[in-house]
Design a protein around this motif. Sequence first.
Motif, short mmCIF file in Angstrom:
data_model
loop_
_atom_site.label_atom_id
_atom_site.label_comp_id
_atom_site.label_asym_id
_atom_site.label_seq_id
_atom_site.Cartn_x
_atom_site.Cartn_y
_atom_site.Cartn_z
N VAL A 60 0.87 -1.18 0.00
CA VAL A 60 0.00 0.00 0.00
C VAL A 60 0.90 1.23 0.00
O VAL A 60 2.07 1.16 0.39
N THR A 61 0.36 2.37 -0.44
CA THR A 61 1.09 3.62 -0.32
C THR A 61 1.00 4.10 1.12
O THR A 61 -0.09 4.35 1.63
N PRO A 62 2.12 4.20 1.82
CA PRO A 62 2.06 4.65 3.22
C PRO A 62 1.69 6.13 3.29
O PRO A 62 2.08 6.92 2.43
N ILE A 63 0.97 6.48 4.33
CA ILE A 63 0.54 7.87 4.51
C ILE A 63 0.65 8.26 5.98
O ILE A 63 0.30 7.49 6.87
N TRP A 64 1.19 9.42 6.22
CA TRP A 64 1.08 10.10 7.49
C TRP A 64 0.92 11.57 7.15
O TRP A 64 1.11 11.98 6.01
N LEU A 65 0.57 12.40 8.12
CA LEU A 65 0.22 13.78 7.83
C LEU A 65 0.89 14.73 8.81
O LEU A 65 0.84 14.51 10.02
N MET A 66 1.51 15.75 8.27
CA MET A 66 2.12 16.75 9.14
C MET A 66 1.04 17.44 9.97
O MET A 66 -0.03 17.75 9.46
N ARG A 67 1.35 17.65 11.23
CA ARG A 67 0.43 18.22 12.22
C ARG A 67 -0.80 17.34 12.40
O ARG A 67 -1.93 17.84 12.56
N GLN A 68 -0.60 16.01 12.39
CA GLN A 68 -1.74 15.11 12.53
C GLN A 68 -2.28 15.08 13.96
O GLN A 68 -3.42 14.66 14.18
N ALA A 69 -1.50 15.56 14.92
CA ALA A 69 -2.01 15.80 16.27
C ALA A 69 -2.09 17.32 16.44
O ALA A 69 -1.07 17.99 16.49
N GLY A 70 -3.31 17.86 16.51
CA GLY A 70 -3.40 19.32 16.57
C GLY A 70 -4.80 19.81 16.83
O GLY A 70 -5.71 19.04 17.19
N ARG A 71 -4.99 21.11 16.61
CA ARG A 71 -6.20 21.80 17.03
C ARG A 71 -7.46 21.35 16.29
O ARG A 71 -8.57 21.66 16.73
N TYR A 72 -7.33 20.65 15.17
CA TYR A 72 -8.53 20.21 14.46
C TYR A 72 -9.23 19.07 15.20
O TYR A 72 -10.37 18.73 14.89
N MET A 73 -8.53 18.47 16.19
CA MET A 73 -9.12 17.38 16.98
C MET A 73 -9.69 17.92 18.29
O MET A 73 -9.01 18.64 19.02
N ALA A 74 -10.92 17.53 18.60
CA ALA A 74 -11.60 18.05 19.79
C ALA A 74 -10.88 17.65 21.08
O ALA A 74 -10.79 18.44 22.02
N ASP A 75 -10.35 16.41 21.14
CA ASP A 75 -9.69 15.99 22.37
C ASP A 75 -8.40 16.76 22.60
O ASP A 75 -8.02 17.03 23.74
N TYR A 76 -7.73 17.17 21.51
CA TYR A 76 -6.54 18.00 21.65
C TYR A 76 -6.93 19.38 22.19
O TYR A 76 -6.28 19.91 23.09
N ARG A 77 -8.00 19.96 21.64
CA ARG A 77 -8.45 21.27 22.12
C ARG A 77 -8.85 21.21 23.59
O ARG A 77 -8.57 22.14 24.36
N GLU A 78 -9.47 20.13 23.99
CA GLU A 78 -9.86 19.98 25.39
C GLU A 78 -8.63 19.92 26.28
O GLU A 78 -8.57 20.56 27.34
N LEU A 79 -7.62 19.17 25.86
CA LEU A 79 -6.38 19.09 26.62
C LEU A 79 -5.71 20.45 26.72
O LEU A 79 -5.26 20.86 27.80
#
Length: 344
Positions: free
Chosen positions: A21-40
């Motif tokens: 498969v084509t491997p994929i990861w994303l820059m800033r994949q842990a960040g403000r677009y996630m609600a649990d991150y904003r809560e933290l």
Amino acid sequence: MPDRHEDPPFLKACRREPTEVTPIWLMRQAGRYMADYRELRSNVSFLELCKTPELATEVTVSAAERLGVDAAILFADILLILEPLGFDLEFSKGDGPVIHNPVVEPKDVDRLREMPDATPLGFVTEAVAQIRAALPASIPLIGFAGAPFTLACYAIEGGGSRHYDRAKAFMYRDPGAWDVVMSRLVDATAVYLNAQAEAGAQALQVFDSWVGTLSPSDYKRFVQPHMRRLFAALPADVPTIHFGTGTATLLEAQRDAGGSVIGLDWRVELDEAWDRLGPGVAVQGNLDPVVLLSSREEIERQARRILDQAAGRPGHVFNLGHGILPQTPVDHVRALVEYVHQAR
């Protein structure tokens, strides 16, 4: 020695080996677009989050698992290294990073401290070790640092900038002082990245976020020699990703500076850029992050275009051309990951 035939797709792609498969990861994949991150973040400051290994581990691992990506990237910030070098760093709400004692005159270079070991950044290496222990073996961990040019820009500008005129003027006015700044940043960054690798990072990315402000000739004169020295100081058996933005005119010079993978932003066509770079490097990229704000159909169409340009050649790591934007729907990110895994 571990059997590399059993390596995850991300590591295989970094070595330009075939993957199912084509491997994929994303820059800033842990960040403000996630609600649990904003809560933290509502309970802790950004620096506190970066400097608490347990919290950095939590956000790194949870993001990778929730998205189903093929690699996790350490949660940290490229500017953390400036504090042990003698800079007074603050993350100001609404204004981003602020350095209260920037390098203004050539004489200020004497204030830069050396960092002979990574002890002052022990919270980062501890986070690397904890993250690696918490992740499944199938998910590699990427460590990272800022590139010397980008760090120098922050150190001289005192924060972000539109044109980086102070940093570039410093560079032009006193190339000797500039080289001292860059050399000390190279030394510290090499120590820092090697320590991350020793703590368990299986790949290392160098972010040169602002290098696209330079002409090719200035890059070769003021940056390339320092980047060559940095990459030469990193472990030969650890894949290295050399990423910058606005680098359409610098790709060949970046390749010659070092890195087993060249990260592409969205301003270039992946197939044309790869042809320019040649077969000796893998490539990473390069979906425009704004595409994730559109419809799922458009996300798939744009992802398909990039996959078609890669044409199944070994050595493609799918990523964005820069980091995920804060307003991005999480479901759209997951849809992208799922599509890339299903498509060829």
